[in-house]
Design a protein around this motif. Structure first.
Motif, PDB file in Angstrom:
ATOM      1  N   GLY A 121     -39.949   9.570  50.907  1.00 25.78           N
ATOM      2  CA  GLY A 121     -39.285   8.274  50.880  1.00 25.78           C
ATOM      3  C   GLY A 121     -40.080   7.158  51.535  1.00 25.78           C
ATOM      4  O   GLY A 121     -39.681   6.008  51.532  1.00 25.78           O
ATOM      5  N   VAL A 143     -46.480   3.056  36.607  1.00 30.29           N
ATOM      6  CA  VAL A 143     -46.591   4.405  36.073  1.00 30.29           C
ATOM      7  C   VAL A 143     -45.271   4.896  35.502  1.00 30.29           C
ATOM      8  O   VAL A 143     -45.230   5.548  34.465  1.00 30.29           O
ATOM      9  CB  VAL A 143     -47.098   5.373  37.170  1.00 30.29           C
ATOM     10  N   VAL A 159     -44.441   9.341  48.120  1.00 29.91           N
ATOM     11  CA  VAL A 159     -43.201   8.580  48.316  1.00 29.91           C
ATOM     12  C   VAL A 159     -41.995   9.414  47.875  1.00 29.91           C
ATOM     13  O   VAL A 159     -40.957   9.434  48.540  1.00 29.91           O
ATOM     14  CB  VAL A 159     -43.247   7.241  47.554  1.00 29.91           C
ATOM     15  N   GLU A 160     -42.151  10.145  46.772  1.00 29.70           N
ATOM     16  CA  GLU A 160     -41.037  10.954  46.276  1.00 29.70           C
ATOM     17  C   GLU A 160     -40.696  12.085  47.243  1.00 29.70           C
ATOM     18  O   GLU A 160     -39.561  12.506  47.349  1.00 29.70           O
ATOM     19  CB  GLU A 160     -41.374  11.533  44.895  1.00 29.70           C
ATOM     20  N   SER A 213     -44.375   5.776  52.332  1.00 30.68           N
ATOM     21  CA  SER A 213     -45.775   6.022  52.003  1.00 30.68           C
ATOM     22  C   SER A 213     -46.493   6.570  53.234  1.00 30.68           C
ATOM     23  O   SER A 213     -45.997   6.471  54.349  1.00 30.68           O
ATOM     24  CB  SER A 213     -46.444   4.741  51.507  1.00 30.68           C
ATOM     25  N   PHE A 238     -49.992   8.384  45.227  1.00 30.30           N
ATOM     26  CA  PHE A 238     -49.144   7.517  46.052  1.00 30.30           C
ATOM     27  C   PHE A 238     -47.668   7.826  45.797  1.00 30.30           C
ATOM     28  O   PHE A 238     -46.885   8.049  46.722  1.00 30.30           O
ATOM     29  CB  PHE A 238     -49.443   6.047  45.723  1.00 30.30           C
ATOM     30  N   ILE A 239     -47.314   7.873  44.510  1.00 31.73           N
ATOM     31  CA  ILE A 239     -45.926   8.099  44.121  1.00 31.73           C
ATOM     32  C   ILE A 239     -45.440   9.461  44.579  1.00 31.73           C
ATOM     33  O   ILE A 239     -44.323   9.614  45.078  1.00 31.73           O
ATOM     34  CB  ILE A 239     -45.782   7.966  42.589  1.00 31.73           C
ATOM     35  N   PHE A 248     -54.743   7.577  41.595  1.00 32.45           N
ATOM     36  CA  PHE A 248     -54.358   6.907  42.837  1.00 32.45           C
ATOM     37  C   PHE A 248     -52.864   6.609  42.828  1.00 32.45           C
ATOM     38  O   PHE A 248     -52.143   6.936  43.770  1.00 32.45           O
ATOM     39  CB  PHE A 248     -55.155   5.608  43.018  1.00 32.45           C
ATOM     40  N   SER A 249     -52.404   6.022  41.713  1.00 34.80           N
ATOM     41  CA  SER A 249     -50.973   5.694  41.608  1.00 34.80           C
ATOM     42  C   SER A 249     -50.132   6.952  41.702  1.00 34.80           C
ATOM     43  O   SER A 249     -49.125   6.990  42.400  1.00 34.80           O
ATOM     44  CB  SER A 249     -50.683   4.993  40.275  1.00 34.80           C
ATOM     45  N   GLU A 250     -50.549   7.992  40.983  1.00 34.60           N
ATOM     46  CA  GLU A 250     -49.744   9.216  40.957  1.00 34.60           C
ATOM     47  C   GLU A 250     -49.687   9.895  42.327  1.00 34.60           C
ATOM     48  O   GLU A 250     -48.649  10.415  42.730  1.00 34.60           O
ATOM     49  CB  GLU A 250     -50.284  10.173  39.888  1.00 34.60           C
ATOM     50  N   ASN A 269     -36.081   3.008  52.121  1.00 34.01           N
ATOM     51  CA  ASN A 269     -37.235   3.775  51.624  1.00 34.01           C
ATOM     52  C   ASN A 269     -38.320   2.838  51.073  1.00 34.01           C
ATOM     53  O   ASN A 269     -38.079   1.643  50.891  1.00 34.01           O
ATOM     54  CB  ASN A 269     -36.797   4.793  50.562  1.00 34.01           C
ATOM     55  N   CYS A 270     -39.484   3.421  50.829  1.00 34.20           N
ATOM     56  CA  CYS A 270     -40.650   2.676  50.325  1.00 34.20           C
ATOM     57  C   CYS A 270     -40.299   1.926  49.034  1.00 34.20           C
ATOM     58  O   CYS A 270     -39.493   2.399  48.233  1.00 34.20           O
ATOM     59  CB  CYS A 270     -41.779   3.667  50.061  1.00 34.20           C
ATOM     60  N   GLU A 325     -47.781   0.519  42.787  1.00 36.83           N
ATOM     61  CA  GLU A 325     -48.107   1.757  42.079  1.00 36.83           C
ATOM     62  C   GLU A 325     -46.985   2.252  41.165  1.00 36.83           C
ATOM     63  O   GLU A 325     -47.214   2.590  40.008  1.00 36.83           O
ATOM     64  CB  GLU A 325     -48.447   2.864  43.083  1.00 36.83           C
ATOM     65  N   CYS A 354     -43.257  -0.034  54.686  1.00 36.47           N
ATOM     66  CA  CYS A 354     -44.105   1.013  55.268  1.00 36.47           C
ATOM     67  C   CYS A 354     -45.331   0.472  56.006  1.00 36.47           C
ATOM     68  O   CYS A 354     -45.701   0.984  57.058  1.00 36.47           O
ATOM     69  CB  CYS A 354     -44.568   1.988  54.189  1.00 36.47           C
TER      70      CYS A 354
END
Lengths: 317, 189
Positions: B123, A53, B119-120, B125, B115-116, B111-113, A43-44, A49, A12
């Motif tokens: 697909g 998690v 992406v979800e 960022s 970002f994710i 921040f992580s959440e 995909n990414c 990150e 990305c």
């Protein structure tokens, strides 16, 4: 003869904030006559990150790319970004090393009608591809405009050197130093070549990140570098965009340009700065281009021993 | 004969980490903390945290800021004389802290959440989406500074305004949904 073609995972960052890396990579590939074919609908990779998690979805996210690449018949993929490289390499390796995990990832992939057999794809970083496939000899030969007079600090950052020493030493990698020398420049001494740039810390605890990248820029300047050369879009972003903030915090006035190694190769091949994506950087990098000399700098003479120096011990015959 | 007992906190950390069983080999040498570039900002060095895990200090471990200051540089992992996957253990601790709702550094988790989530959804960022959502909700007082930074990025042609999407988002989402279901089963074992 047909040109060698590589399956390519750009990531990305190269499509967003670091197009200069993408542009210079493609320009150099064209000049050297090899092809980079993007993996269809990649995909990414989740950067740093996702794994921190939600582990299993993170592996599955990455594995979708490996599965799609394998389905296209590829046996290796070339990756320019260090974080993407790590995630792809780690997923392939862990699926093989921990079969229980591999099974679960494949159960998830099956929901998308995919399957990945770990070990099918060899994940390679772009730098390693240049050094081992193209070769330093060929780059030296093709350097129409060698980078005479430039002193460049080779910055590897974290994720290519660690956690697996895939193609170089974890503590003291030298592949990019040799590349810099092959292009006609001098590799600057650089003790912090694998020190972390801070990664996502600029967003979470800015002072932590600024201190880290300040150390890196300071160390490169102490080694007399005209620029830092990097192989990762995140490192470039942090060192370049946040350099001004670090200067403010530490009351320094560094103006250290941050180049991609592909830009350095491109300059040596005789490509124009514009073709190589120059102009996107915050710290002006044209100063580096202007500094390239016409002739190799004279070799420094070894210093003679002072006449007042104590005699050297002589080993008995 | 050994009695079947509830898995301890230590067991759960080991189970959730690929290669986690190496944690039992920790020598308490401190190479990890000494090598860590963000170590000075951590409540506990990784070495101390490992001793705490073994001592069963669940609450103190899960509320430590240590995993959230990990920059994922893997220096500790490569230098550990016992080859403990320290970075991966930090990831496990973050995951456990989020699940237990026990994290001391909410910014990092958010921040992580964020970002994710992006992406979800697509697909890929997307920096502008990430920066605005994360900063707007979590430190709006920084918006002016962020705006200036954004304008600078734009001036250097480094911001893409429209998010990119992959073609087969459905396929990706089906895979992730299945992985999450498996993951939920895992943590209930």
């Amino acid at each position: 003869m047909t040109a060698k073609s590589y399956a390519y995972y750009p990531g990305c960052s190269l499509q967003h904030h670091n197009a200069a890396y993408a542009v210079s990579t493609e320009a150099v590939a064209r000049a050297l006559g090899f092809e980079l074919a993007e993996i269809d609908d990649w995909n990414c990779c989740g950067a740093t990150e996702y794994f921190s998690v939600n582990r299993l979805p993170a592996y599955s996210l990455v594995a979708r790319n490996l599965a799609r690449a394998a389905d296209s018949g590829a046996t290796e993929i070339v990756v320019p970004c260090s974080a993407c490289f790590l995630n792809l390499h780690k997923t392939d390796k862990h699926m093989k090393l921990y079969p229980e995990l591999g099974k679960k990832v494949n159960t998830a992939l099956a929901a998308g009608h995919l399957h990945y057999e770990p070990g099918t794809i060899q994940v390679r970083h772009l730098l390693e591809m240049f050094v081992n496939d193209i070769g330093l000899e060929k780059l030296k030969e093709r350097a129409r405009r060698p980078l005479y007079g430039l002193k460049l600090a080779a910055y590897y950052g974290c994720l290519v050197a660690r956690p697996d020493a895939v193609f170089d030493s974890t503590e003291q990698p030298t592949a990019m130093d040799h590349l810099i020398e092959a292009l006609g420049a001098t590799a600057a001494p650089f003790a912090l070549k694998t020190f972390c740039c801070g990664g996502h810390m600029t967003q979470i605890s800015e002072s932590t990140a600024l201190e880290m990248l300040h150390k890196i820029v300071e160390n490169a300047a102490e080694g007399g570098a005209d620029a830092i050369v990097t192989l990762c879009p995140m490192c470039q972003l942090n060192l370049d965009v946040y350099q001004g903030y670090a200067n403010k915090l530490f009351e320094t006035d560094y103006e250290m340009p941050i180049l991609f190694f592909t830009q350095a190769i491109g300059l040596a091949l005789g490509l124009s700065p514009k073709e190589l994506g120059f102009g996107q950087e915050f710290v002006d990098a044209m100063s580096v281009v202007r500094k390239i000399g016409e002739v190799p700098p004279p070799r420094a003479k070894p210093e003679r021993r002072s006449k007042q120096a104590l005699p050297m011990p002589v080993m008995p015959e | 004969m050994k009695e079947m007992t509830e898995p301890t906190f230590y067991d759960r950390v080991v189970d959730l980490t690929p290669g986690g069983e190496k944690l039992s080999l920790c020598l308490q040498c401190g190479t990890c903390g000494g090598s860590c570039p963000s170590g000075p900002d951590m409540d506990h060095t990784p070495r101390a945290l490992f001793a705490m895990i073994k001592a069963g200090l669940d609450d103190d471990v899960l509320s430590s800021n240590t995993p959230w200051y990990c920059v994922s540089c893997y220096t500790c992992t490569t230098r550990c004389p016992q080859q403990i996957p320290i970075t991966d253990i930090m990831y496990t601790l973050k995951e456990m802290a989020i699940q237990a709702g026990r994290y001391e550094h909410p910014h990092a988790a958010k921040f992580s959440e964020t970002f994710i989530g992006l992406v979800e959804q697509r697909g890929r960022s997307f920096e502008i989406g990430l920066a605005t959502r994360y900063h707007l909700f979590h430190h709006p007082q920084q918006m002016v500074k962020l705006g200036l930074m954004g304008m600078n990025m734009m001036r250097h042609n480094r911001l893409v305004l429209r998010p990119k999407s992959i073609r087969e988002v459905d396929q990706l989402q089906a895979i992730l949904a299945e992985a999450k279901a498996l993951s939920a089963k895992e943590s209930h074992v």
